[in-house]
Motif scaffolding. Structure first.
Motif, mmCIF file in Angstrom:
data_model
loop_
_atom_site.group_PDB
_atom_site.id
_atom_site.type_symbol
_atom_site.label_atom_id
_atom_site.label_comp_id
_atom_site.label_asym_id
_atom_site.label_seq_id
_atom_site.Cartn_x
_atom_site.Cartn_y
_atom_site.Cartn_z
ATOM 1 N N ILE A 3 0.867 -1.178 0.000
ATOM 2 C CA ILE A 3 0.000 0.000 0.000
ATOM 3 C C ILE A 3 0.897 1.219 0.000
ATOM 4 O O ILE A 3 1.837 1.314 0.794
ATOM 5 N N ARG A 4 0.590 2.157 -0.911
ATOM 6 C CA ARG A 4 1.409 3.351 -1.020
ATOM 7 C C ARG A 4 0.613 4.460 -1.690
ATOM 8 O O ARG A 4 -0.478 4.229 -2.200
ATOM 9 N N LEU A 49 -4.325 6.630 -2.935
ATOM 10 C CA LEU A 49 -3.697 5.454 -2.357
ATOM 11 C C LEU A 49 -3.915 4.273 -3.289
ATOM 12 O O LEU A 49 -4.995 4.125 -3.872
ATOM 13 N N ALA A 51 -3.154 -0.078 -3.915
ATOM 14 C CA ALA A 51 -2.672 -1.389 -3.489
ATOM 15 C C ALA A 51 -2.050 -2.021 -4.722
ATOM 16 O O ALA A 51 -2.677 -2.091 -5.786
ATOM 17 N N SER A 60 -7.642 1.033 -5.414
ATOM 18 C CA SER A 60 -7.284 2.424 -5.124
ATOM 19 C C SER A 60 -8.411 3.123 -4.370
ATOM 20 O O SER A 60 -9.584 2.777 -4.522
ATOM 21 N N TYR A 93 -8.021 -5.825 -0.077
ATOM 22 C CA TYR A 93 -7.224 -4.697 -0.574
ATOM 23 C C TYR A 93 -7.915 -3.362 -0.305
ATOM 24 O O TYR A 93 -7.294 -2.422 0.194
ATOM 25 N N LEU A 97 -6.856 -0.192 2.171
ATOM 26 C CA LEU A 97 -6.747 1.181 1.668
ATOM 27 C C LEU A 97 -7.656 2.130 2.437
ATOM 28 O O LEU A 97 -7.268 3.264 2.745
ATOM 29 N N LYS A 100 -6.046 2.894 5.695
ATOM 30 C CA LYS A 100 -4.945 3.841 5.497
ATOM 31 C C LYS A 100 -5.474 5.252 5.278
ATOM 32 O O LYS A 100 -4.928 6.221 5.820
#
Length: 145
Positions: A3-4, A49, A51, A60, A93, A97, A100
């Protein structure tokens, strides 16, 4: 799964993923699109964000933190464009997200996070409830322009 936050090279993969949301085609990479993409990436209050699984963006969530003059000047956040590729759904996923996104909102001092959905599917609505959102506190009105 990683995750970013989205980065410069993710535009094509993100557009590909958005075909599983409501888009019918990818936008051509015009100077206007590239300029908008760079503006979004540079905005500290705009978080896309993603995945990523084996180098592919599979899910996302977009979170936007909005400055506010009420609630002691605490901002609020809006979640949009929640999507998972159809071949990767029901694997956690999107939940990761969403968690996050809420963490970012909390760390930004937000007093609430809102999202709207046009989905009528009970599974989708239950997903948002399992993520801690409710449809009872507020009433949404939308005017399409």
């Amino acid at each position: 799964m990683q995750i970013r936050e989205a980065r410069k090279g993710d535009l094509d993969g993100l557009q590909e993923l958005y075909l599983h949301l409501h888009e019918t085609g990818k936008l051509p990479e015009t100077p206007e699109l590239i300029s908008l993409w760079n503006e979004i990436l540079a905005d500290e209050n705009y978080h896309i964000l993603v995945a990523e699984v084996e180098g592919r963006i599979v899910s996302s969530v977009t979170l936007v933190v909005i400055k506010n003059l009420t609630r002691g000047m605490r901002p609020y956040a809006l979640i949009e464009n929640v999507v998972t590729h159809k071949d990767y759904r029901r694997r956690g996923y999107a939940t990761a997200l969403m968690d996050k996104a809420v963490d970012i909102a909390r760390d930004s001092g937000c007093y609430k996070v809102m999202l709207l959905t046009g989905a009528k599917d009970e599974n989708t609505l239950r997903f948002y409830e399992k993520c801690g959102f409710n449809s009872k506190d507020k009433t949404a009105f939308i005017k399409w322009i």
